[in-house]
Motif scaffolding. Structure first.
Motif: not given
Length: 182
Positions: A107, A35, A38
């Protein structure tokens, strides 16, 4: 199953639960890292898009330069247009899109693995409950058997006392008849 086998099965399932919880913790750390990655890639994409928009706006505001030298200005416009709409920009932009999609896919995959671990934990907990139920059943049978044996012992003792009482009475009768005969 014996109580010992049930206890061993409970221990085995508790160990599996600990293992699954460890896997979940590792997967959650990996998801956090993904994350973060990202977010950084999305930031790069946003910066790239912002730079393009800003540069295109500034380029449009230089339209008055055409009066200076058309060849130079037209060449500049073509170069900048190629920079923001050409293969290099498209390649970088698509690369960022692909990276974001790949991270999102990873993910989702790790979240699926977490769900599988959670299902396995639920199965282990169910097995532990089943084994605890089996232990309770065995202990209830053992308690019933002890009660049955205790009743049988008490009945034997009662029968023995009654037998001794009869013998004592018989002996007393016999003794009393013998005394009467004398």
């Amino acid at each position: 199953m014996t109580k010992e086998e049930c206890r061993n099965e409970i221990t085995r399932n508790q160990q599996l639960i600990a293992q699954y919880n460890g896997q979940i913790a590792t997967l959650q750390r990996e998801i956090q890292e993904l994350q973060t990655t990202q977010s950084k890639v999305e930031g790069l994409q946003s910066n790239l898009s912002g730079c393009k928009s800003s540069s295109v706006t500034k380029l449009a505001s230089t339209s008055g330069l055409g009066k200076i030298n058309d060849k130079i200005v037209n060449g500049f416009y073509e170069g900048m247009d190629n920079l923001f709409n050409g293969n290099r920009y498209t390649s970088v932009s698509n690369g960022l899109d692909t990276a974001i999609a790949r991270v999102a896919s990873e993910i989702a995959k790790k979240n699926g693995e977490i769900a599988t671990c959670q299902q396995n934990i639920a199965s282990c907990n169910s097995r532990i409950d089943q084994m605890n139920g089996e232990i309770s059943r065995i202990e209830a049978e053992e308690a019933a058997e002890r009660e049955r044996q205790e009743r049988e012992r008490q009945e034997r003792e009662k029968a023995e006392r009654e037998r001794k009482e009869r013998e004592r009475k018989e002996k007393a009768k016999t003794t009393s008849k013998t005394k009467k005969k004398k």
